[in-house]
Design a protein around this motif. Structure first.
Motif, PDB file in Angstrom:
ATOM      1  N   LYS A 126      40.451  43.959  41.725  1.00 57.83           N
ATOM      2  CA  LYS A 126      40.321  43.034  42.839  1.00 57.83           C
ATOM      3  C   LYS A 126      38.984  42.309  42.788  1.00 57.83           C
ATOM      4  CE  LYS A 126      41.336  44.385  46.954  1.00 57.83           C
ATOM      5  NZ  LYS A 126      41.355  45.177  48.213  1.00 57.83           N
ATOM      6  N   VAL A 127      39.012  41.030  43.153  1.00 57.06           N
ATOM      7  CA  VAL A 127      37.757  40.329  43.421  1.00 57.06           C
ATOM      8  C   VAL A 127      37.349  40.672  44.848  1.00 57.06           C
ATOM      9  CG1 VAL A 127      38.190  38.434  41.835  1.00 57.06           C
ATOM     10  CG2 VAL A 127      39.003  38.254  44.180  1.00 57.06           C
ATOM     11  N   PRO A 128      36.076  40.486  45.201  1.00 54.12           N
ATOM     12  CA  PRO A 128      35.653  40.795  46.577  1.00 54.12           C
ATOM     13  C   PRO A 128      36.438  39.969  47.598  1.00 54.12           C
ATOM     14  CG  PRO A 128      33.752  40.470  45.145  1.00 54.12           C
ATOM     15  CD  PRO A 128      34.946  40.061  44.356  1.00 54.12           C
ATOM     16  N   ASP A 129      36.560  40.508  48.796  1.00 59.12           N
ATOM     17  CA  ASP A 129      37.233  39.770  49.864  1.00 59.12           C
ATOM     18  C   ASP A 129      36.532  38.427  50.084  1.00 59.12           C
ATOM     19  OD1 ASP A 129      39.010  41.825  50.240  1.00 59.12           O
ATOM     20  OD2 ASP A 129      37.804  42.801  51.790  1.00 59.12           O
ATOM     21  N   HIS A 130      37.335  37.401  50.314  1.00 53.58           N
ATOM     22  CA  HIS A 130      36.854  36.038  50.583  1.00 53.58           C
ATOM     23  C   HIS A 130      36.152  35.409  49.379  1.00 53.58           C
ATOM     24  CE1 HIS A 130      37.820  37.252  54.623  1.00 53.58           C
ATOM     25  NE2 HIS A 130      36.842  38.151  54.654  1.00 53.58           N
TER      26      HIS A 130
ATOM     27  N   ALA B  41      39.611  35.190  33.631  1.00 53.70           N
ATOM     28  CA  ALA B  41      39.107  35.966  32.498  1.00 53.70           C
ATOM     29  C   ALA B  41      37.964  36.809  33.056  1.00 53.70           C
ATOM     30  CB  ALA B  41      38.612  35.055  31.387  1.00 53.70           C
ATOM     31  N   ILE B  42      38.052  38.118  32.875  1.00 51.41           N
ATOM     32  CA  ILE B  42      37.135  39.040  33.542  1.00 51.41           C
ATOM     33  C   ILE B  42      36.120  39.582  32.534  1.00 51.41           C
ATOM     34  CG2 ILE B  42      36.966  41.195  34.845  1.00 51.41           C
ATOM     35  CD1 ILE B  42      39.844  40.676  35.783  1.00 51.41           C
ATOM     36  N   ALA B  43      34.849  39.421  32.877  1.00 48.60           N
ATOM     37  CA  ALA B  43      33.780  39.892  31.988  1.00 48.60           C
ATOM     38  C   ALA B  43      33.252  41.250  32.394  1.00 48.60           C
ATOM     39  CB  ALA B  43      32.636  38.883  31.967  1.00 48.60           C
ATOM     40  N   ASP B  44      33.226  41.522  33.692  1.00 47.17           N
ATOM     41  CA  ASP B  44      32.639  42.778  34.175  1.00 47.17           C
ATOM     42  C   ASP B  44      33.532  43.339  35.267  1.00 47.17           C
ATOM     43  OD1 ASP B  44      31.018  44.906  34.716  1.00 47.17           O
ATOM     44  OD2 ASP B  44      29.376  43.743  35.598  1.00 47.17           O
ATOM     45  N   VAL B  45      34.046  44.532  35.054  1.00 46.87           N
ATOM     46  CA  VAL B  45      34.948  45.179  36.004  1.00 46.87           C
ATOM     47  C   VAL B  45      34.778  46.672  35.831  1.00 46.87           C
ATOM     48  CG1 VAL B  45      36.857  45.086  34.339  1.00 46.87           C
ATOM     49  CG2 VAL B  45      37.373  45.376  36.757  1.00 46.87           C
ATOM     50  N   ASP B  46      34.869  47.421  36.924  1.00 46.90           N
ATOM     51  CA  ASP B  46      34.818  48.871  36.759  1.00 46.90           C
ATOM     52  C   ASP B  46      36.237  49.408  36.601  1.00 46.90           C
ATOM     53  OD1 ASP B  46      35.993  49.089  39.270  1.00 46.90           O
ATOM     54  OD2 ASP B  46      34.159  49.685  40.290  1.00 46.90           O
ATOM     55  N   SER B  47      36.330  50.649  36.133  1.00 41.40           N
ATOM     56  CA  SER B  47      37.645  51.231  35.857  1.00 41.40           C
ATOM     57  C   SER B  47      38.336  51.662  37.138  1.00 41.40           C
ATOM     58  CB  SER B  47      37.514  52.418  34.895  1.00 41.40           C
ATOM     59  OG  SER B  47      36.613  53.369  35.396  1.00 41.40           O
ATOM     60  N   GLY B  48      37.568  52.042  38.159  1.00 40.46           N
ATOM     61  CA  GLY B  48      38.142  52.427  39.438  1.00 40.46           C
ATOM     62  C   GLY B  48      39.043  53.649  39.336  1.00 40.46           C
ATOM     63  N   GLN B  49      39.529  54.079  40.457  1.00 41.33           N
ATOM     64  CA  GLN B  49      40.484  55.188  40.494  1.00 41.33           C
ATOM     65  C   GLN B  49      41.894  54.653  40.360  1.00 41.33           C
ATOM     66  OE1 GLN B  49      39.715  58.456  40.474  1.00 41.33           O
ATOM     67  NE2 GLN B  49      37.583  57.809  40.284  1.00 41.33           N
TER      68      GLN B  49
ATOM     69  N   GLU C 113      42.492  51.092  41.547  1.00 40.68           N
ATOM     70  CA  GLU C 113      42.240  49.680  41.307  1.00 40.68           C
ATOM     71  C   GLU C 113      40.751  49.482  41.025  1.00 40.68           C
ATOM     72  OE1 GLU C 113      43.603  47.356  44.592  1.00 40.68           O
ATOM     73  OE2 GLU C 113      45.728  47.638  44.099  1.00 40.68           O
ATOM     74  N   GLY C 114      40.455  48.625  40.066  1.00 39.80           N
ATOM     75  CA  GLY C 114      39.065  48.348  39.734  1.00 39.80           C
ATOM     76  C   GLY C 114      38.493  47.230  40.594  1.00 39.80           C
ATOM     77  N   ARG C 115      37.177  47.063  40.542  1.00 39.06           N
ATOM     78  CA  ARG C 115      36.494  45.974  41.229  1.00 39.06           C
ATOM     79  C   ARG C 115      35.988  44.983  40.195  1.00 39.06           C
ATOM     80  NH1 ARG C 115      31.789  48.642  44.351  1.00 39.06           N
ATOM     81  NH2 ARG C 115      31.750  49.815  42.396  1.00 39.06           N
ATOM     82  N   ILE C 116      36.225  43.702  40.450  1.00 38.65           N
ATOM     83  CA  ILE C 116      35.798  42.652  39.536  1.00 38.65           C
ATOM     84  C   ILE C 116      34.414  42.175  39.977  1.00 38.65           C
ATOM     85  CG2 ILE C 116      36.280  40.336  38.676  1.00 38.65           C
ATOM     86  CD1 ILE C 116      39.274  40.919  39.226  1.00 38.65           C
ATOM     87  N   PHE C 117      33.448  42.237  39.047  1.00 41.10           N
ATOM     88  CA  PHE C 117      32.084  41.828  39.351  1.00 41.10           C
ATOM     89  C   PHE C 117      31.774  40.432  38.807  1.00 41.10           C
ATOM     90  CE2 PHE C 117      31.813  46.549  39.059  1.00 41.10           C
ATOM     91  CZ  PHE C 117      31.573  46.782  40.397  1.00 41.10           C
ATOM     92  N   LEU C 118      32.243  40.155  37.584  1.00 40.76           N
ATOM     93  CA  LEU C 118      32.015  38.844  36.979  1.00 40.76           C
ATOM     94  C   LEU C 118      33.300  38.376  36.304  1.00 40.76           C
ATOM     95  CD1 LEU C 118      28.493  39.211  35.294  1.00 40.76           C
ATOM     96  CD2 LEU C 118      29.051  37.893  37.346  1.00 40.76           C
ATOM     97  N   ALA C 119      33.669  37.129  36.591  1.00 35.98           N
ATOM     98  CA  ALA C 119      34.878  36.559  36.018  1.00 35.98           C
ATOM     99  C   ALA C 119      34.762  35.048  36.080  1.00 35.98           C
ATOM    100  CB  ALA C 119      36.121  37.044  36.770  1.00 35.98           C
TER     101      ALA C 119
END
Length: 824
Positions: free
Chosen positions: A539-543, A553-561, A563-569
């Motif tokens: 997921k990208v952050p809300d809003h 295209a996602i450059a930085d994402v965590d693996s999460g439990q 669902e992961g969180r997208i930091f840079l895309a």
């Protein structure tokens, strides 16, 4: 002065052992002088024959600091006798005879000169840290030594090390130990309150140490984020000491400020990561505050991502940290955990090779000509699963193939970066300048706040505005660091700076080149949830403004439990990556329509980019799809009638009765498992359910039976039984081989003395005797006994219920009849 360094006591022994052996292990604690005193003391040894000494350090800060310190001890500047090489920076000259390098630099040197012709000794400093590059470089050096250069010396140095494993890998290399110089350290366990944050707990402990102790304080924290927050808290408290940070991303002058005593004589608090555990000697330290945590990179094979985990410090690292307070005299270490926890710490850290992304290592091995990682000696062998995953990625990037490294892979290897970034930098020539900016941003800390959202294009835009001299609300020191990296890349790639406004889709295209498995499709319009090509959901952050984009295209994402969180895309246009999608024909059975559905799908891993109807369906795909549908729904999809089912039961009975013969298995399970064999040839024109219903299942099934058994089937297990009345009565068989049975009116059996049989008389048939109205009268497998006894009771009942029918006293000689025979 250098005479008081403990390492001097063993230097004569080291020289003697290196003269007699080409491999040696030195174990010496921090502060012994092994990094700064030993190397230049070996430069004039006869066995070196005027060649260079290369010394590896696990970190850039230690590399540069150690080289500068050695040069000072020789009253020189770095770049003369002592030089160094780190990423994007080197200080060496024609007179340089000892080079201090980061571990990746040595690997590059070996790849460029397999024989290391001008090198006489390779020193692996701080080997106990067991970095991936150190393990690889040691393995390659041993290969060089064994095959080409038996005169090449290898010296492995460590503060704490399981020398047995390393010695075994080095074929029993001798070990020498320096006791070092360590003053006693008093350990104080400071258990933290349950609800107190790490930052608050560390800050409180530092204030206590300032009050209770004298001298400078070294504080170990997990990472740069914690360092900055503790620094801010201490400065707000107006502590009576200078507060310095010490971590890899800091400029060199700020790192040096932390290492050396304050010029004005003020007390100093050094907030450091694990970078300060070894190699670096931070002057003036008498007290250590240990938070008990460190941050380590760990590769997650499931997601293909490397994440930074904050973990408990290991026992050996805790001891090294404490020892930093005992260099000048008796020291004190405040451990922010209780004594019970101390006994629960793991004894030592895991070698990085067990937890790292192995794509760089595998590419290096392929360039060396080693396609199988097991073919080279390791202190700790890399996990096979992670090696295979690395191979898959490198094949996807075009770096390797079945024959080894490709020309593109060799070009990638020349660039000092991860294969992903190298591939991105080389792939789209028109975007080379943009690729340089993207690479520099990805390899450094994010210059924008989290509130800025996750769009990497905004970071590129900020960097370019800053380069144009425009005002930007960003940490300019960090932008300066990013730009220094970008400038280095531009020199290497010979491209010009571009300060134009970046195009969103161009940034996305570059990220997709580096991370093809992280191309992601939005679940639904304006949803923050995306499905990645590797099957993960993130997921990208809300809003976040990126929710307007159907593709990322996602450059930085965590693996999460889950669902992961997208930091840079960055936004991605379908036309820019559809060429990466692999077409595959999807032929499946649509159960709702009762027909085949055939489409050509263009897939990126687990994502369908687009699909279009197929006009021609390959016969093999058609058969496979229909068979899959039948397996899903069961044989009820086929038009089996009673005759077909009884044919199968006859065959299955004979399998039981005559197990020494080759009667085929026509059970539901086996028919479903072998659909392609017996049914496949008849499915090549099947498109809908009606086509299945028109199949002649009797003929198809008969094809399963070997021809030599066809005639035996009717003789051993006939479908019908002739009874005295002349009727051919159907025999009912069972799949499990239990006794077959017939249902026949009692009057049709008059005159038959023995129970009928099948299977050449071996198996008696159960006879269900019926009344003229086809109601059950008697079930028997012993007809003779029935005529003798039970018949007479049955006769009485039948005469009363069916008075028009003939019920003879003697069933043995009576005429069997089909219909009504009037009484005489």
């Amino acid at each position: 002065m250098t005479d008081d360094y403990p390492i001097r006591e063993v230097i004569p022994d080291i020289k003697r052992l290196l003269a007699a052996n080409n491999r040696l292990i030195l174990q010496a604690p921090p502060g012994a002088g092994k990094s700064t005193i030993l190397p230049w003391n070996l430069l004039n040894e006869s066995w070196l024959e005027g060649k260079k000494i290369i010394m590896l350090e696990p970190r850039r800060l230690a590399t540069k600091s150690v080289a500068v310190r050695m040069a000072e001890l020789l009253s020189e500047k770095a770049g003369q006798t002592i030089g160094y090489r780190i990423r994007f920076e080197q200080m060496i000259g024609p007179a340089t005879r000892c080079e201090v390098v980061t571990e990746g630099i040595l690997t590059r040197m070996i790849q460029e000169d397999n024989a290391l012709e001008d090198v006489g000794l390779v020193v692996f400093d701080e080997f106990h840290e067991r970095s991936l590059h150190a393990d690889l470089a040691l393995a390659l050096c041993c290969e060089v030594q064994q095959i080409i250069r038996p005169d090449l010396r290898i010296l492995v140095m460590s503060a704490t090390l399981d020398t047995a494993n390393v010695s075994a890998m080095l074929k029993g290399a001798p070990t020498i130990t320096s006791t070092g110089r360590q003053y006693p350290v008093t350990v104080k366990y400071v258990a933290q309150e349950k609800d107190l944050s790490l930052i608050a707990g560390v800050t409180r402990t530092i204030r206590r140490a300032l009050t209770e102790q004298s001298g400078d304080i070294l504080v170990f924290l997990p990472g740069a984020g914690e360092i900055m927050r503790v620094k801010e808290a201490l400065e707000q408290d107006n502590v009576q000491a200078k507060v310095c940070g010490l971590f890899g991303a800091l400029p060199f002058d700020q790192q040096q400020e932390a290492i050396f005593p304050d010029r004005h004589g003020n007390r100093k608090i050094v907030l450091a990561t694990s970078i300060a555990e070894t190699s670096l000697t931070i002057q003036g330290i008498t007290t250590v505050v240990d938070s008990g945590y460190s941050r380590v990179p760990r590769f997650d094979p499931r997601s293909g991502l490397t994440r930074l985990d904050t973990v408990r410090v290991t026992k050996d690292a805790a001891d090294q940290r404490a020892g930093r307070s005992g260099r000048l005299g008796p020291g004190v270490c405040y451990r922010m955990w209780n004594e019970h926890m101390q006994h629960m710490l793991l004894p030592s850290r895991q070698p990085e090779i067990l937890e790292a992304d192995l794509a760089p290592l595998v590419l290096e091995l392929h360039n060396w000509g080693i396609l199988n990682a097991e073919a080279i000696g390791w202190v700790t062998p890399p996990p096979a699963g992670t090696v295979n995953q690395a191979k898959t990625l490198l094949q996807q990037l075009g770096a390797i193939d079945d024959n080894g490294i490709t020309p593109h892979g060799r070009l990638m290897l020349r660039l000092p970066s991860h294969p992903r970034i190298s591939h991105m930098l080389l792939s789209i020539e028109r975007l080379r300048a943009l690729a340089v900016d993207v690479a520099s941003l990805l390899e450094e800390r994010d210059p924008l706040e989290k509130s800025a959202g996750s769009d990497l294009t905004l970071r590129v835009d900020a960097l370019r505005k800053w380069r144009r001299g425009e005002r930007v609300n960003v940490d300019t020191r960090l932008l300066d660091r990013i730009e220094r990296a970008a400038a280095a890349w531009r020199r290497i790639l010979e491209c010009k700076v571009d300060n134009g406004n970046p195009v969103d889709y161009d940034v996305g295209s570059l990220i997709a080149m580096a991370y093809p498995e992280r191309i992601a499709r939005q679940f639904e319009k304006f949803s923050p949830r995306y499905k990645l090509a590797n099957g993960r959901v993130a997921k990208v952050p809300d809003h976040d403004p990126l929710v307007r984009e159907p593709w990322l295209a996602i450059a930085d994402v965590d693996s999460g439990q889950s669902e992961g969180r997208i930091f840079l895309a960055a936004a991605l246009h379908e036309s820019d990556f559809v060429h990466l999608a692999s077409p595959s024909n999807a032929v499946v059975w649509d159960f709702e329509k009762g027909a085949l559905s055939a489409t050509t799908e263009y897939r990126l891993g687990n994502i369908v980019v687009k699909s279009e109807p197929m006009t021609n369906i390959d016969a093999r795909q058609r058969v496979a799809a229909v068979c899959a549908a039948i397996r899903s729904e069961g044989l009820r999809m086929l038009s089996f009638n009673e005759t077909n089912e009884q044919w199968r039961a006859r065959i299955m009975s004979l399998r039981v009765w005559r197990s020494d013969e080759a009667w085929p298995d026509v059970s539901d399970e086996n028919l479903l498992n072998t659909l392609e064999e017996w049914l496949g040839p008849y499915l090549e024109n099947v498109s809908r359910k009606q086509d299945l219903s028109r199949l002649e299942m009797g003929t198809i099934l008969e094809g399963i039976l070997p021809w030599e058994l066809t005639s035996k089937l009717n003789s051993h297990a006939p479908a019908r039984l002739n009874v005295p009345s002349g009727s051919a009565i159907k025999i009912h068989y069972h799949h499990d081989g239990s006794a077959p049975f017939i249902e026949v009116r009692l009057q049709e059996m008059f005159g038959l003395q023995d129970t009928p049989t099948v299977n050449e008389g071996r198996n008696a048939v159960v006879v269900h005797l019926l009344s003229p109205g086809y109601k059950p009268v008697q079930v028997t497998q012993d007809l003779k006994s029935f005529w003798h006894s039970a018949y007479h009771e049955v006769r009485k009942e039948m005469r009363r219920r069916y008075p028009k029918h003939h019920w003879p006293e003697d069933p043995w000689t009576a005429e069997a009849v089909r219909g009504v025979k009037k009484r005489t």
